[in-house]
Scaffold this motif. Structure first.
Motif, PDB file in Angstrom:
ATOM      1  N   GLU A  48       8.042 -25.902  -8.175  1.00  0.00           N
ATOM      2  CA  GLU A  48       8.923 -26.897  -7.374  1.00  0.00           C
ATOM      3  C   GLU A  48       9.299 -26.411  -5.928  1.00  0.00           C
ATOM      4  N   ARG A  49       9.427 -25.276  -5.828  1.00  0.00           N
ATOM      5  CA  ARG A  49       9.814 -24.366  -4.636  1.00  0.00           C
ATOM      6  C   ARG A  49       8.559 -24.376  -3.816  1.00  0.00           C
ATOM      7  N   VAL A  50       7.333 -24.127  -4.463  1.00  0.00           N
ATOM      8  CA  VAL A  50       6.323 -23.928  -3.642  1.00  0.00           C
ATOM      9  C   VAL A  50       5.603 -25.084  -3.055  1.00  0.00           C
ATOM     10  N   ARG A  51       5.839 -26.048  -3.727  1.00  0.00           N
ATOM     11  CA  ARG A  51       5.232 -27.429  -3.469  1.00  0.00           C
ATOM     12  C   ARG A  51       5.652 -27.791  -2.048  1.00  0.00           C
ATOM     13  N   HIS A  52       6.618 -27.521  -1.642  1.00  0.00           N
ATOM     14  CA  HIS A  52       7.141 -28.040  -0.141  1.00  0.00           C
ATOM     15  C   HIS A  52       6.428 -27.284   0.908  1.00  0.00           C
TER      16      HIS A  52
END
Length: 140
Positions: A48-52
Motif C-alpha cells: 500500500e505504501r509502495v504503490r504511490h
C-alpha cells in the motif's frame, strides 16, 4: 449449434517463452530490483505504501495495491507476519526472580489486584507483515 461449436477449430496461438500473455505490466521488469529493495526485510513497509511511487500511465494515478503485490511476488518476495521477540532479557528475568523471592513471605491479603490491559503505542501490531525473500522466509 452445439455440435458446430464443439467441433470448431480455434486458431493456435504461438507462445513465446518468457513472455506473459496480456498487456504489459504497469511496473516494468527493470524496476523489480528497486521495488524489492524498498520493501525487503523492512517493517511497516507494505504494498500500500509502495504503490504511490508508481503511476499508471493510462489513468495518471497511483497503481493499485494488488498490482504492487503481484509485482512483489514476481520479484521473488512474499509477505510474512512479523514475529514478536522475547522482550525479557536474562537480566530482567533474574531481577524478577529476585523480587519474587524477596516478597515470598509477604502477607498478600493486604494487596488489591486489578485487571490489566496491554496495548502498543506506535509499536508492533498483531497483523503487521513485511515482505521477505522466498528463499529465506524467516529473517532475523
Amino acid at each position: 449449434f452445439c455440435r458446430k461449436w464443439a467441433q470448431r477449430e480455434e486458431p493456435k496461438r504461438k507462445k513465446t517463452p518468457g513472455v506473459k500473455p496480456g498487456p504489459k505490466p504497469v511496473i516494468p521488469d527493470t524496476e523489480l530490483k528497486a521495488l524489492a529493495a524498498k520493501v525487503k526485510n523492512k517493517r511497516f513497509m507494505s504494498a500500500e505504501r509502495v504503490r504511490h511511487d508508481y503511476v499508471n500511465p493510462k489513468t495518471g494515478k497511483a497503481v493499485a495495491k494488488r498490482t504492487a503485490q503481484k509485482r512483489l511476488h514476481d520479484a521473488g518476495l512474499k509477505p510474512v507476519r512479523v514475529r514478536r521477540c522475547c522482550f525479557l532479557s536474562k537480566a530482567h528475568r533474574e531481577g524478577r526472580e529476585w523480587f519474587a523471592n524477596l516478597c515470598r513471605k509477604e502477607d498478600w491479603t493486604k494487596w488489591i489486584f486489578t485487571d490489566e490491559k496491554w496495548f502498543y503505542i506506535g509499536g508492533t501490531k498483531g497483523n503487521e507483515k513485511m515482505w521477505v525473500s522466498m528463499q529465506d522466509p524467516d529473517p532475523e
